[in-house]
Design a protein around this motif. Structure first.
Motif, mmCIF file in Angstrom:
data_model
loop_
_atom_site.group_PDB
_atom_site.id
_atom_site.type_symbol
_atom_site.label_atom_id
_atom_site.label_comp_id
_atom_site.label_asym_id
_atom_site.label_seq_id
_atom_site.Cartn_x
_atom_site.Cartn_y
_atom_site.Cartn_z
ATOM 1 N N MET A 1 -5.659 10.520 35.211
ATOM 2 C CA MET A 1 -5.392 11.699 35.690
ATOM 3 C C MET A 1 -5.671 12.754 34.449
ATOM 4 S SD MET A 1 -2.681 13.272 38.560
ATOM 5 C CE MET A 1 -2.925 11.840 39.323
ATOM 6 N N ASP A 2 -6.590 13.761 34.623
ATOM 7 C CA ASP A 2 -6.373 14.825 33.842
ATOM 8 C C ASP A 2 -6.116 16.223 34.370
ATOM 9 O OD1 ASP A 2 -8.671 15.700 35.323
ATOM 10 O OD2 ASP A 2 -10.360 15.227 34.111
ATOM 11 N N ALA A 3 -6.190 17.285 33.563
ATOM 12 C CA ALA A 3 -5.822 18.606 33.795
ATOM 13 C C ALA A 3 -6.415 19.102 35.085
ATOM 14 C CB ALA A 3 -5.830 19.541 32.688
ATOM 15 N N ILE A 4 -7.670 18.825 35.319
ATOM 16 C CA ILE A 4 -8.313 19.173 36.483
ATOM 17 C C ILE A 4 -7.971 18.588 37.706
ATOM 18 C CG2 ILE A 4 -10.731 19.389 37.841
ATOM 19 C CD1 ILE A 4 -11.968 19.723 34.984
ATOM 20 N N ASP A 5 -7.489 17.240 37.723
ATOM 21 C CA ASP A 5 -6.876 16.676 38.865
ATOM 22 C C ASP A 5 -5.473 17.258 39.122
ATOM 23 O OD1 ASP A 5 -9.088 14.750 39.201
ATOM 24 O OD2 ASP A 5 -8.158 13.342 37.900
ATOM 25 N N ARG A 6 -4.784 17.646 38.119
ATOM 26 C CA ARG A 6 -3.527 18.100 38.438
ATOM 27 C C ARG A 6 -3.627 19.493 38.949
ATOM 28 N NH1 ARG A 6 0.198 15.066 36.332
ATOM 29 N NH2 ARG A 6 -0.206 13.424 34.898
ATOM 30 N N SER A 7 -4.696 20.405 38.732
ATOM 31 C CA SER A 7 -4.988 21.374 38.998
ATOM 32 C C SER A 7 -5.535 21.424 40.512
ATOM 33 C CB SER A 7 -6.022 22.313 38.323
ATOM 34 O OG SER A 7 -6.207 23.604 38.604
ATOM 35 N N ILE A 8 -6.106 20.533 40.857
ATOM 36 C CA ILE A 8 -6.537 20.148 42.380
ATOM 37 C C ILE A 8 -5.234 19.991 42.955
ATOM 38 C CG2 ILE A 8 -7.552 18.682 43.744
ATOM 39 C CD1 ILE A 8 -9.951 18.629 41.715
ATOM 40 N N LEU A 9 -4.411 19.124 42.342
ATOM 41 C CA LEU A 9 -3.210 18.813 43.304
ATOM 42 C C LEU A 9 -2.120 20.014 43.548
ATOM 43 C CD1 LEU A 9 -2.494 15.342 41.394
ATOM 44 C CD2 LEU A 9 -3.278 15.794 43.744
ATOM 45 N N ARG A 10 -2.261 20.675 42.337
ATOM 46 C CA ARG A 10 -1.302 22.024 42.605
ATOM 47 C C ARG A 10 -1.926 22.949 43.631
ATOM 48 N NH1 ARG A 10 -0.871 21.527 37.050
ATOM 49 N NH2 ARG A 10 -2.576 22.694 36.635
ATOM 50 N N VAL A 27 -10.482 25.778 40.664
ATOM 51 C CA VAL A 27 -10.097 24.873 39.420
ATOM 52 C C VAL A 27 -11.396 24.797 38.473
ATOM 53 C CG1 VAL A 27 -8.476 23.224 41.084
ATOM 54 C CG2 VAL A 27 -10.973 22.798 40.667
ATOM 55 N N GLY A 28 -12.386 25.511 38.592
ATOM 56 C CA GLY A 28 -13.254 25.841 37.750
ATOM 57 C C GLY A 28 -14.387 24.869 37.888
ATOM 58 N N LEU A 29 -14.683 24.221 39.089
ATOM 59 C CA LEU A 29 -15.750 23.216 39.169
ATOM 60 C C LEU A 29 -16.732 23.783 40.354
ATOM 61 C CD1 LEU A 29 -13.756 20.107 39.583
ATOM 62 C CD2 LEU A 29 -15.020 20.454 37.625
ATOM 63 N N THR A 30 -17.947 22.935 40.166
ATOM 64 C CA THR A 30 -18.929 23.240 41.603
ATOM 65 C C THR A 30 -18.406 22.307 42.537
ATOM 66 O OG1 THR A 30 -20.478 21.659 40.658
ATOM 67 C CG2 THR A 30 -20.635 23.851 39.773
ATOM 68 N N PRO A 31 -18.772 22.785 43.707
ATOM 69 C CA PRO A 31 -18.211 21.992 44.677
ATOM 70 C C PRO A 31 -18.443 20.231 44.706
ATOM 71 C CG PRO A 31 -19.307 24.102 45.683
ATOM 72 C CD PRO A 31 -19.547 23.811 44.167
ATOM 73 N N SER A 32 -19.709 19.943 44.448
ATOM 74 C CA SER A 32 -19.772 18.468 44.545
ATOM 75 C C SER A 32 -19.079 17.511 43.686
ATOM 76 C CB SER A 32 -21.069 18.308 44.230
ATOM 77 O OG SER A 32 -21.619 16.781 44.206
ATOM 78 N N PRO A 33 -18.656 18.038 42.192
ATOM 79 C CA PRO A 33 -17.705 17.159 41.380
ATOM 80 C C PRO A 33 -16.302 17.385 42.008
ATOM 81 C CG PRO A 33 -18.745 18.687 40.259
ATOM 82 C CD PRO A 33 -19.423 18.695 41.615
ATOM 83 N N CYS A 34 -15.962 18.200 42.778
ATOM 84 C CA CYS A 34 -14.783 18.815 43.045
ATOM 85 C C CYS A 34 -14.393 17.985 44.343
ATOM 86 C CB CYS A 34 -14.361 20.323 43.576
ATOM 87 S SG CYS A 34 -13.001 20.860 44.035
ATOM 88 N N LEU A 35 -15.320 17.668 45.238
ATOM 89 C CA LEU A 35 -14.942 17.044 46.353
ATOM 90 C C LEU A 35 -15.095 15.464 45.902
ATOM 91 C CD1 LEU A 35 -15.012 16.794 49.662
ATOM 92 C CD2 LEU A 35 -17.646 16.653 49.370
ATOM 93 N N ARG A 36 -15.737 14.813 44.854
ATOM 94 C CA ARG A 36 -15.651 13.612 44.405
ATOM 95 C C ARG A 36 -14.262 13.470 43.991
ATOM 96 N NH1 ARG A 36 -21.135 14.551 42.783
ATOM 97 N NH2 ARG A 36 -20.422 14.786 40.435
ATOM 98 N N ARG A 37 -13.666 14.428 43.310
ATOM 99 C CA ARG A 37 -12.383 14.349 42.706
ATOM 100 C C ARG A 37 -11.323 14.182 43.764
ATOM 101 N NH1 ARG A 37 -10.997 15.506 37.132
ATOM 102 N NH2 ARG A 37 -12.793 15.774 35.761
ATOM 103 N N VAL A 38 -11.320 14.986 44.596
ATOM 104 C CA VAL A 38 -10.573 14.911 45.905
ATOM 105 C C VAL A 38 -10.503 13.542 46.660
ATOM 106 C CG1 VAL A 38 -9.901 15.870 48.112
ATOM 107 C CG2 VAL A 38 -10.404 17.418 46.269
ATOM 108 N N ARG A 39 -11.729 13.174 46.814
ATOM 109 C CA ARG A 39 -11.946 11.770 47.534
ATOM 110 C C ARG A 39 -11.390 10.752 46.630
ATOM 111 N NH1 ARG A 39 -13.129 14.558 51.425
ATOM 112 N NH2 ARG A 39 -15.315 14.330 52.774
#
Length: 150
Positions: A1-10, A27-39
């Protein structure tokens, strides 16, 4: 889990109804990679569920009590008590603790009379209950927001 995942969780702990577009922007991502991380966080069990936080008073449960409960310390009593607690809607949170008391319950009912009835008819009658100490909540100072992710 990296800083972006932690930011998503917050962000999701603060507002679980964010659209993927808004979450990605925050969180500074485009929608597609953000959705992949959430999933992936959901599949890994890091994100366990989504839920609404309801105002207890708005649904007739504005009187809240913490009950410290001592349960007899044998496996059958503990199991029976925990099963009963799980099946009791008035108990909105329950924790088994190290040391005394053995359990801490948060109970939400309409008013003091409703709690007295619950205490008399349900709580002290639960399997294995040896003692109950009730503390009424005067004011909620801080509500649970989830665990810190940093």
């Amino acid at each position: 889990m990296d800083a972006i995942d932690r930011s998503i969780l917050r962000e999701l702990q603060a507002d679980g109804r964010l659209s993927n577009q808004e979450l990605a922007q925050r969180v500074g991502l485009t929608p597609s990679p953000c959705l992949r991380r959430v999933r992936q966080l959901e599949e890994d069990g890091v994100i366990q569920t989504y839920r609404a936080v309801v105002d207890p008073a708005a649904v007739g449960r504005g009187f809240e009590v913490f009950a410290s409960v001592e349960v007899r310390r044998d496996p059958e009593s503990v199991a029976a008590f925990e099963s009963e607690v799980q099946a009791t809607p008035d108990v909105v949170e329950a924790y088994r603790l190290y040391g005394a008391p053995g359990c801490l319950l948060r109970i939400a009912v309409a008013d003091s009379d409703a709690y007295e009835r619950f205490w008399r008819e349900r709580l002290i009658a639960m399997p294995g209950v040896a003692d109950v100490n009730s503390q009424m909540i005067m004011k909620r100072i801080k509500s649970p927001q989830g665990v810190p992710v940093d």
